[in-house]
Design a protein around this motif. Structure first.
Motif, PDB file in Angstrom:
ATOM      1  N   PHE A   5       0.832  -1.211   0.000  1.00  0.00           N
ATOM      2  CA  PHE A   5       0.000   0.000   0.000  1.00  0.00           C
ATOM      3  C   PHE A   5       0.864   1.257   0.000  1.00  0.00           C
ATOM      4  O   PHE A   5       0.567   2.227  -0.684  1.00  0.00           O
ATOM      5  CB  PHE A   5      -0.941   0.009   1.212  1.00  0.00           C
ATOM      6  N   SER A   6       1.943   1.237   0.771  1.00  0.00           N
ATOM      7  CA  SER A   6       2.835   2.398   0.833  1.00  0.00           C
ATOM      8  C   SER A   6       3.463   2.687  -0.522  1.00  0.00           C
ATOM      9  O   SER A   6       3.516   3.844  -0.949  1.00  0.00           O
ATOM     10  CB  SER A   6       3.939   2.161   1.859  1.00  0.00           C
ATOM     11  N   GLU A   7       3.951   1.646  -1.192  1.00  0.00           N
ATOM     12  CA  GLU A   7       4.582   1.825  -2.503  1.00  0.00           C
ATOM     13  C   GLU A   7       3.620   2.448  -3.510  1.00  0.00           C
ATOM     14  O   GLU A   7       4.027   3.204  -4.378  1.00  0.00           O
ATOM     15  CB  GLU A   7       5.063   0.475  -3.045  1.00  0.00           C
ATOM     16  N   ARG A   8       2.370   2.123  -3.388  1.00  0.00           N
ATOM     17  CA  ARG A   8       1.368   2.617  -4.335  1.00  0.00           C
ATOM     18  C   ARG A   8       0.646   3.860  -3.818  1.00  0.00           C
ATOM     19  O   ARG A   8      -0.260   4.366  -4.466  1.00  0.00           O
ATOM     20  CB  ARG A   8       0.362   1.503  -4.641  1.00  0.00           C
ATOM     21  N   LEU A  94      -2.766   3.916   6.312  1.00  0.00           N
ATOM     22  CA  LEU A  94      -2.029   2.872   7.028  1.00  0.00           C
ATOM     23  C   LEU A  94      -1.620   3.410   8.394  1.00  0.00           C
ATOM     24  O   LEU A  94      -1.312   4.600   8.521  1.00  0.00           O
ATOM     25  CB  LEU A  94      -0.766   2.484   6.260  1.00  0.00           C
ATOM     26  N   PRO A  95      -1.575   2.548   9.405  1.00  0.00           N
ATOM     27  CA  PRO A  95      -1.093   3.022  10.704  1.00  0.00           C
ATOM     28  C   PRO A  95       0.401   3.311  10.629  1.00  0.00           C
ATOM     29  O   PRO A  95       1.122   2.690   9.851  1.00  0.00           O
ATOM     30  CB  PRO A  95      -1.395   1.851  11.646  1.00  0.00           C
ATOM     31  N   ALA A  96       0.829   4.266  11.422  1.00  0.00           N
ATOM     32  CA  ALA A  96       2.265   4.573  11.482  1.00  0.00           C
ATOM     33  C   ALA A  96       2.989   3.399  12.118  1.00  0.00           C
ATOM     34  O   ALA A  96       2.473   2.780  13.043  1.00  0.00           O
ATOM     35  CB  ALA A  96       2.493   5.841  12.299  1.00  0.00           C
ATOM     36  N   PRO A  97       4.174   3.066  11.628  1.00  0.00           N
ATOM     37  CA  PRO A  97       4.917   1.962  12.242  1.00  0.00           C
ATOM     38  C   PRO A  97       5.244   2.285  13.694  1.00  0.00           C
ATOM     39  O   PRO A  97       5.568   3.424  14.028  1.00  0.00           O
ATOM     40  CB  PRO A  97       6.196   1.862  11.422  1.00  0.00           C
ATOM     41  N   PHE A  98       5.135   1.281  14.542  1.00  0.00           N
ATOM     42  CA  PHE A  98       5.423   1.463  15.960  1.00  0.00           C
ATOM     43  C   PHE A  98       6.919   1.408  16.182  1.00  0.00           C
ATOM     44  O   PHE A  98       7.571   0.429  15.830  1.00  0.00           O
ATOM     45  CB  PHE A  98       4.723   0.379  16.783  1.00  0.00           C
ATOM     46  N   GLU A  99       7.464   2.469  16.714  1.00  0.00           N
ATOM     47  CA  GLU A  99       8.888   2.511  17.027  1.00  0.00           C
ATOM     48  C   GLU A  99       9.018   2.967  18.478  1.00  0.00           C
ATOM     49  O   GLU A  99       8.921   4.152  18.769  1.00  0.00           O
ATOM     50  CB  GLU A  99       9.609   3.482  16.105  1.00  0.00           C
TER      51      GLU A  99
END
Length: 147
Positions: A5-8, A94-99
């Motif tokens: 999804f991010s790539e597109r 999309l949810p933000a990646p958890f860091e």
């Protein structure tokens, strides 16, 4: 799959009755013993929330089943065709990646280093008789102040 999804630059579509009616005839691999719409909804839920496969709610079915069909549908091309059709409707980002915020601290005890260096002689390692942990102390953990 989130990377797809991010790539597109696509949001995760909501699966409405209208959207399902458009993509149902396109399904290439039909899950046995599980309704295909429930599988698709479970995969989209996973993408929308970012939860691991193993943490999906039980009503979607076995996580391994959803993961298997996510892979099969991507390989067959169904996934891309279906998402392109659903992309015209409402979607969520999309949810933000958890860091997690972490802090790593290191302290050096100079007296121990000096003592080990002074005890060293040619051909003899400097830390003989000492444990590395006596000279270097490391601590790592989550830092609530950084979250």
């Amino acid at each position: 799959m989130a990377a797809w999804f991010s790539e597109r630059q696509l949001g995760v579509p909501l699966l409405t009755d209208e959207g399902w009616a458009k993509i149902e005839p396109m399904i290439t691999h039909r899950p046995r013993g599980v309704r295909p719409r429930l599988v698709m909804t479970g995969i989209l839920y996973k993408l929308r929330t970012g939860v691991p496969w193993s943490s999906l709610p039980a009503w979607f079915g076995r996580p391994a089943t959803l993961q298997t069909y996510a892979v099969r549908w991507r390989a067959s091309g169904f996934w891309e065709r279906a998402i392109r059709v659903l992309a015209t409707g409402e979607s969520t980002p999309l949810p933000a990646p958890f860091e997690p915020a972490t802090r790593i601290e290191c302290s050096i005890v100079p007296e121990t280093l000096l003592a080990t260096e002074q005890s060293a002689s040619p051909g003899k390692p400097a830390l003989t008789g000492y444990r590395t942990g006596e000279a270097f102390k490391f601590r790592m953990g989550l830092d609530p102040g950084l979250v």
